[in-house]
Write a protein that holds these residues in place. Structure first.
Motif, PDB file in Angstrom:
ATOM      1  N   LEU A 141       1.852  11.599  -8.581  1.00 34.74           N
ATOM      2  CA  LEU A 141       1.269  11.238  -7.280  1.00 34.74           C
ATOM      3  C   LEU A 141       0.167  10.192  -7.428  1.00 34.74           C
ATOM      4  N   GLN A 145      -1.490   7.079  -6.593  1.00 31.35           N
ATOM      5  CA  GLN A 145      -1.468   6.360  -5.323  1.00 31.35           C
ATOM      6  C   GLN A 145      -1.110   4.881  -5.504  1.00 31.35           C
ATOM      7  N   TYR A 172       6.087   1.104  -2.337  1.00 27.55           N
ATOM      8  CA  TYR A 172       6.188   0.812  -0.902  1.00 27.55           C
ATOM      9  C   TYR A 172       6.255  -0.697  -0.674  1.00 27.55           C
ATOM     10  N   LEU A 219       8.561  11.054  -1.182  1.00 25.31           N
ATOM     11  CA  LEU A 219       7.316  11.715  -1.570  1.00 25.31           C
ATOM     12  C   LEU A 219       7.491  13.230  -1.651  1.00 25.31           C
ATOM     13  N   PHE A 268       1.375   6.150   5.130  1.00 23.14           N
ATOM     14  CA  PHE A 268       2.111   6.717   4.007  1.00 23.14           C
ATOM     15  C   PHE A 268       1.169   7.019   2.835  1.00 23.14           C
ATOM     16  N   LEU A 269       0.283   6.101   2.528  1.00 19.94           N
ATOM     17  CA  LEU A 269      -0.625   6.329   1.398  1.00 19.94           C
ATOM     18  C   LEU A 269      -1.584   7.489   1.680  1.00 19.94           C
ATOM     19  N   LEU A 270      -1.882   7.696   2.945  1.00 13.43           N
ATOM     20  CA  LEU A 270      -2.691   8.856   3.314  1.00 13.43           C
ATOM     21  C   LEU A 270      -1.920  10.147   3.015  1.00 13.43           C
ATOM     22  N   ALA A 271      -0.636  10.094   3.313  1.00 17.94           N
ATOM     23  CA  ALA A 271       0.210  11.259   3.023  1.00 17.94           C
ATOM     24  C   ALA A 271       0.281  11.517   1.521  1.00 17.94           C
ATOM     25  N   VAL A 272       0.306  10.445   0.735  1.00 20.77           N
ATOM     26  CA  VAL A 272       0.320  10.604  -0.736  1.00 20.77           C
ATOM     27  C   VAL A 272      -0.959  11.311  -1.189  1.00 20.77           C
TER      28      VAL A 272
END
Lengths: 201, 265
Positions: A24, A26, A33, A66, B67-71
């Motif tokens: 995970l 980031q 992405y 994810l 999306f990165l917040l969800a990560v």
């Protein structure tokens, strides 16, 4: 756009990326992405002809990736193949739902210009008449912009087979649009040489 | 078959021509029909590529941030789950302790006779549960028996050692009356209460032979007046007077009565 791995170094880099994704990291997810979101959006747009649907599908692809990263194991196939499989399933599900809820109903184009919306729908309609493999190849190739090698890796086929599918699909799609009387508003630049398949981006 | 082969051959030729076009090769020496088809295909590819490249998501940055917040959220969630196994181990330990408590309870119940009643088992179980800090509000079988299980239930060390007193269950039997210290007349029957609270009729006895009943079968030979009464046969009245009565047990009474009867005949 970065290419899918073809060499051992690339494969090692892809494996390392997969490990970072599992942890995970980031930054790794941001890189994934940035590398694939627009392509997957175009893939879904090409198949559905709807911007809204493409927005939803592209967002869902990464959300599903994810949520299922714990189960993903890198075995030499590029991460793109995994993302593509998710995108294909989600897009197919969307199309089935649309056809079930409102078969043959006109869906007003969302976002973009009216012409673009109509053209995208005409194209999406014509694409649906191709075989499943031809459709996948055309959308991945011309909408998502992946190379023949990347498409071969994603679909689990040899490059020669993908190339053959491309040539057949283009001829079939062109003839369909000609027969239906549809005009394709984007004019080809007649002064520039005809592009090679791998040069069309 | 020939037709199929012909079609495959045409397709193969088209593919070759496309490859040649990509390499910038000269297409003038090929069939004009094929040449025209390849040119149309490549023009269409150009249009398609341009059209597709013009379509793009409206604002990908919003979706990216979401999306990165969800990560980040999933990462913190997984970190929480990594800490959770420690608690899980403790829970498992507690579960094992509860099983041990149940085992002790069952073992205690089995040894009711040997260890002094069901109350002992209940006391052990309560002790373990109290040590574990498990709230024990139920009044199960073991506790119920502990109250009515007689003096052993309340008087055993294990029961007394219970840290939390069992409320509502008396530890003493209010109906229990200790043996009276007084005397009664021979031949009378009095009511006595056993330690467990049961009232029974008991023939009156002297204090020396209280409730033992040994004299019924084994009277003291040395003090048996019957022997002397036999010797002094025919002197019943006098014999009775002279016979010492060191142990006026029921046996002696029978002996005396027998002597009297015989003398009476």
């Amino acid at each position: 756009m970065e290419r899918a791995p073809r060499h051992e170094d690339d494969a090692a880099a892809e494996g390392a990326l997969a490990a970072r994704l599992r942890a995970l990291d980031q930054a790794a997810w941001a890189a994934l992405y940035d590398r694939h979101h627009a392509q997957l959006w175009r893939y879904s747009y090409g198949r559905t002809g709807s911007r809204d649907a493409a927005d939803d599908v592209a967002a869902q692809v990464f959300a599903e990736a994810l949520s299922s990263i714990d189960r993903y194991r890198y075995k030499g196939r590029p991460i793109l193949a995994w993302l593509y499989a998710i995108a294909r399933n989600l897009t197919s599900k969307h199309l089935r739902r649309t056809q079930r809820d409102a078969p043959g109903e006109y869906v007003e184009p969302s976002g973009g210009s009216l012409e673009e919306g109509l053209d995208s729908m005409v194209l999406a309609d014509a694409l649906e008449r191709l075989t499943a493999e031809q459709r996948e190849v055309v959308v991945l190739r011309f909408y998502a912009g992946y190379s023949t090698g990347e498409i071969a890796a994603a679909m689990g086929k040899r490059e020669a087979a993908v190339y053959s599918l491309e040539v057949r699909a283009i001829g079939a799609l062109r003839r369909q649009l000609e027969q239906s009387g549809g005009t394709f508003p984007v004019e080809a630049d007649k002064n520039s040489p005809l592009p090679g398949i791998d040069k069309v981006r | 078959m020939k037709k199929l082969f012909g079609r495959n051959g045409r397709q193969a030729q088209l593919e070759e021509l496309h490859r040649a076009a990509e390499r910038g090769g000269d297409l003038r020496d090929v069939d004009p029909e094929l040449q025209q088809e390849v040119a149309a295909d490549r023009q269409f590819m150009q249009q398609l590529g341009r059209f597709a490249s013009e379509s793009a998501p409206a604002d990908p940055s919003v979706g990216r941030a979401t999306f990165l917040l969800a990560v980040a959220r999933q990462r913190s969630k997984s970190q929480e789950e990594e800490r959770r196994p420690m608690i899980g181990q403790l829970l498992r330990g507690r579960g094992l302790a509860l099983l041990a408590a149940a085992g002790i309870f069952a073992g205690g119940a089995v040894t009711v006779g040997a260890s002094g009643g069901v109350g002992n088992a209940a006391g052990n179980a309560n002790d373990v549960l109290s040590t574990l800090g498990v709230p024990h509000t139920g009044h199960g079988h073991g506790n119920g028996n502990a109250g009515s299980g007689g003096p052993q239930a309340s008087g055993t060390p294990a029961a007394e050692g219970t840290r939390r007193a069992v409320e509502g269950i008396p530890t003493e039997n209010p109906q229990h009356q200790p043996a009276a210290a007084g005397t009664c007349d021979k031949g009378e029957t009095i009511v006595k209460t056993t330690p467990s609270g049961v009232a029974v009729n008991v023939p009156c006895q002297t204090a020396e032979d209280h409730g033992q009943g040994k004299g019924d079968k084994t009277p003291d030979a040395s003090a048996t007046p019957e022997a002397k009464a036999t010797e002094s046969h025919g002197q019943s009245s006098g014999g009775a007077d002279h016979t010492p009565v060191p142990h006026p047990t029921q046996a002696n009474q029978h002996a005396n009565e027998g002597a009297g009867n015989s003398s009476g005949r």
